[in-house]
Design a protein around this motif. Structure first.
Motif, PDB file in Angstrom:
ATOM      1  N   ALA A 208     -15.652   4.905  35.817  1.00  0.00           N
ATOM      2  CA  ALA A 208     -15.207   4.384  36.591  1.00  0.00           C
ATOM      3  C   ALA A 208     -15.860   4.387  37.886  1.00  0.00           C
ATOM      4  CB  ALA A 208     -13.611   5.115  36.840  1.00  0.00           C
ATOM      5  N   ALA A 209     -16.259   5.770  38.203  1.00  0.00           N
ATOM      6  CA  ALA A 209     -17.050   5.982  39.492  1.00  0.00           C
ATOM      7  C   ALA A 209     -18.118   5.258  39.461  1.00  0.00           C
ATOM      8  CB  ALA A 209     -17.528   7.507  39.302  1.00  0.00           C
ATOM      9  N   ARG A 210     -19.076   4.966  38.315  1.00  0.00           N
ATOM     10  CA  ARG A 210     -19.995   4.000  38.494  1.00  0.00           C
ATOM     11  C   ARG A 210     -19.573   2.674  38.899  1.00  0.00           C
ATOM     12  NH1 ARG A 210     -23.652   6.339  33.281  1.00  0.00           N
ATOM     13  NH2 ARG A 210     -24.568   7.981  34.382  1.00  0.00           N
ATOM     14  N   GLN A 211     -18.625   2.165  38.192  1.00  0.00           N
ATOM     15  CA  GLN A 211     -18.428   0.728  38.449  1.00  0.00           C
ATOM     16  C   GLN A 211     -17.905   0.730  39.920  1.00  0.00           C
ATOM     17  OE1 GLN A 211     -15.832  -0.888  35.438  1.00  0.00           O
ATOM     18  NE2 GLN A 211     -15.170  -2.707  36.936  1.00  0.00           N
ATOM     19  N   ALA A 212     -16.993   1.435  40.302  1.00  0.00           N
ATOM     20  CA  ALA A 212     -16.584   1.422  41.837  1.00  0.00           C
ATOM     21  C   ALA A 212     -17.652   1.301  42.726  1.00  0.00           C
ATOM     22  CB  ALA A 212     -15.460   2.784  42.026  1.00  0.00           C
ATOM     23  N   LEU A 213     -18.748   2.221  42.627  1.00  0.00           N
ATOM     24  CA  LEU A 213     -19.844   2.411  43.529  1.00  0.00           C
ATOM     25  C   LEU A 213     -20.750   1.176  43.556  1.00  0.00           C
ATOM     26  CD1 LEU A 213     -20.807   5.999  43.152  1.00  0.00           C
ATOM     27  CD2 LEU A 213     -19.673   4.966  45.035  1.00  0.00           C
ATOM     28  N   ASP A 214     -21.082   0.576  42.310  1.00  0.00           N
ATOM     29  CA  ASP A 214     -21.684  -0.646  42.018  1.00  0.00           C
ATOM     30  C   ASP A 214     -20.911  -1.632  42.774  1.00  0.00           C
ATOM     31  OD1 ASP A 214     -23.404   0.800  40.466  1.00  0.00           O
ATOM     32  OD2 ASP A 214     -22.779   0.076  38.553  1.00  0.00           O
ATOM     33  N   GLU A 215     -19.798  -1.961  42.713  1.00  0.00           N
ATOM     34  CA  GLU A 215     -18.990  -2.865  43.442  1.00  0.00           C
ATOM     35  C   GLU A 215     -19.163  -2.826  44.985  1.00  0.00           C
ATOM     36  OE1 GLU A 215     -15.455  -3.529  39.890  1.00  0.00           O
ATOM     37  OE2 GLU A 215     -14.996  -2.632  41.963  1.00  0.00           O
TER      38      GLU A 215
END
Length: 218
Positions: A208-215
């Motif tokens: 979740a953390a990685r996807q949120a920062l990528d977005e």
């Protein structure tokens, strides 16, 4: 009351009561000792001992009843400010001088009247954890255990949750990621994972953390 005579005789000299007369003395053999000269009693016959023990039992019952009433008032006062689990309520009642049987009687009465309900409390805490605090299953389970709600009730409340920890973790991560725009990616990632983990999103935290920062970087 007649039962009081036996108890009073142990504490004070025997003296005429309610204007006892010689006629009264002849009617009651024990009244022969009721003379004008007070006398201390040093022994009891079986009837006197029975009366004395009955008087003591009455006194204990009265004291126990008073303690119970105080315990009930204390518990009611606590329940006005927050809902308690049965175990938490037991700790409140146990502060008074009551035996286990009386403690259970008080709790049973409050449960019967609907003032204590572990299942309703568990459902309330689960909803608050999910909707207001954005918590995952792990933290919610810990919160319920801290309130000393029985494990089977905790499991049942958690089983009613939809299996959407990953979705809720991502939603939370997206909200928090906005405040980390000025941070280096690795720093923001560590902080975001830590926040997610503290809310009980263990397995879902990293993704979740990685996807949120990528977005956010797009």
């Amino acid at each position: 009351m007649a039962a009081d005579n036996g108890g009073d005789d142990t504490l004070a000299p025997v003296i005429p009561l309610f204007g006892a007369t010689d006629a009264d003395s002849s009617a009651d053999p024990r009244a022969k000792r009721v003379e004008t000269t007070p006398q201390w009693r040093t022994t009891w016959d079986d009837d006197d001992l029975h009366d004395d023990l009955s008087s003591m039992a009455d006194e204990v019952d009265e004291c126990t009843q008073i303690e119970r009433e105080i315990a009930e008032r204390n518990l009611t006062r606590k329940l006005r400010t927050r809902q308690l689990s049965v175990s938490e309520a037991r700790s409140v009642v146990a502060e008074r001088d009551l035996d286990e049987t009386m403690i259970e009687a008080v709790l049973h009465d409050f449960v019967r009247r609907g003032y204590l309900d572990d299942r309703a409390l568990a459902e309330q805490l689960v909803r608050a954890g999910v909707e207001r605090k954005g918590q995952g299953r792990t933290v919610i389970a810990q919160s319920l255990a801290k309130r000393k709600i029985p494990r089977e009730i905790v499991d049942a409340a958690l089983a009613a949750l939809p299996d959407d920890d990953a979705e809720r973790a991502l939603e939370f991560a997206r909200q928090k990621a906005r405040s980390m725009r000025g941070l280096e990616h690795d720093v923001a990632l560590r902080r975001l994972i830590g926040q997610l983990a503290r809310r009980g999103y263990g397995a879902a935290a990293m993704d979740a953390a990685r996807q949120a920062l990528d977005e956010l970087a797009q």
